[in-house]
Design a protein around this motif. Structure first.
Motif, short mmCIF file in Angstrom:
data_model
loop_
_atom_site.label_atom_id
_atom_site.label_comp_id
_atom_site.label_asym_id
_atom_site.label_seq_id
_atom_site.Cartn_x
_atom_site.Cartn_y
_atom_site.Cartn_z
N THR A 78 0.83 -1.32 -0.07
CA THR A 78 0.59 0.12 0.05
C THR A 78 0.91 0.91 -0.01
N VAL A 79 0.23 2.46 -0.37
CA VAL A 79 0.97 3.75 -0.85
C VAL A 79 -0.52 4.49 -0.39
N TYR A 80 0.42 5.86 0.90
CA TYR A 80 -0.25 6.06 1.27
C TYR A 80 -0.36 7.47 0.31
N LEU A 81 -1.47 8.85 0.88
CA LEU A 81 -1.40 9.84 0.61
C LEU A 81 -2.36 10.63 1.83
N GLN A 82 -1.56 11.92 2.52
CA GLN A 82 -1.75 11.97 3.67
C GLN A 82 -1.97 13.29 3.26
#
Length: 126
Positions: A78-82
């Motif tokens: 998983t890659v996230y963008l906060q």
């Protein structure tokens, strides 16, 4: 077959925070750089953020620098963008993207990516 699935979008007000997630399947996620792009109605797709395969390098568009943070959890593919302190101009459909080749460091153009998710909508009101 590589698949990317985004989630976490929604409706918020200026100043709100959201975290987008992109789950990858179909290949060795940990070996690939990943990126986030966004596209608003009537506008071209624009680069938002990218992270290298080893997470040692990150890149951000000037419009989001200091407010957005890209990260990855290889154990979860998983890659996230906060996204923090959201602005109305952040309103767009956000897409997760992956390149064809592994061990990438810097990918900041749409043409550098081959695999794309279906997108998740982020709408920010004043």
């Amino acid at each position: 077959q590589v698949q990317l699935v985004e989630s976490g979008g929604g409706l918020g007000q200026a100043g709100d925070s959201l975290r987008l997630s992109c789950v990858a399947s179909g290949r060795s996620f940990s070996l690939y750089a990943m990126g986030w792009f966004r596209q608003a109605p009537g506008k071209e797709r624009e680069f938002v953020a990218a992270i290298s395969w080893n997470a040692r390098s990150t890149y951000y568009a000037d419009a989001v620098k200091g407010r957005f943070t890209i990260s990855r959890d290889n154990a979860k593919n998983t890659v996230y963008l906060q996204m923090e302190r959201l602005k109305p101009e952040d309103t767009a459909r956000y897409y997760c993207a992956g390149p064809r080749s592994p061990y990438g460091i810097a990918f900041m153009q749409s043409a550098d990516y081959h695999y794309w998710g279906q997108g998740t909508q982020v709408t920010v009101s004043s």
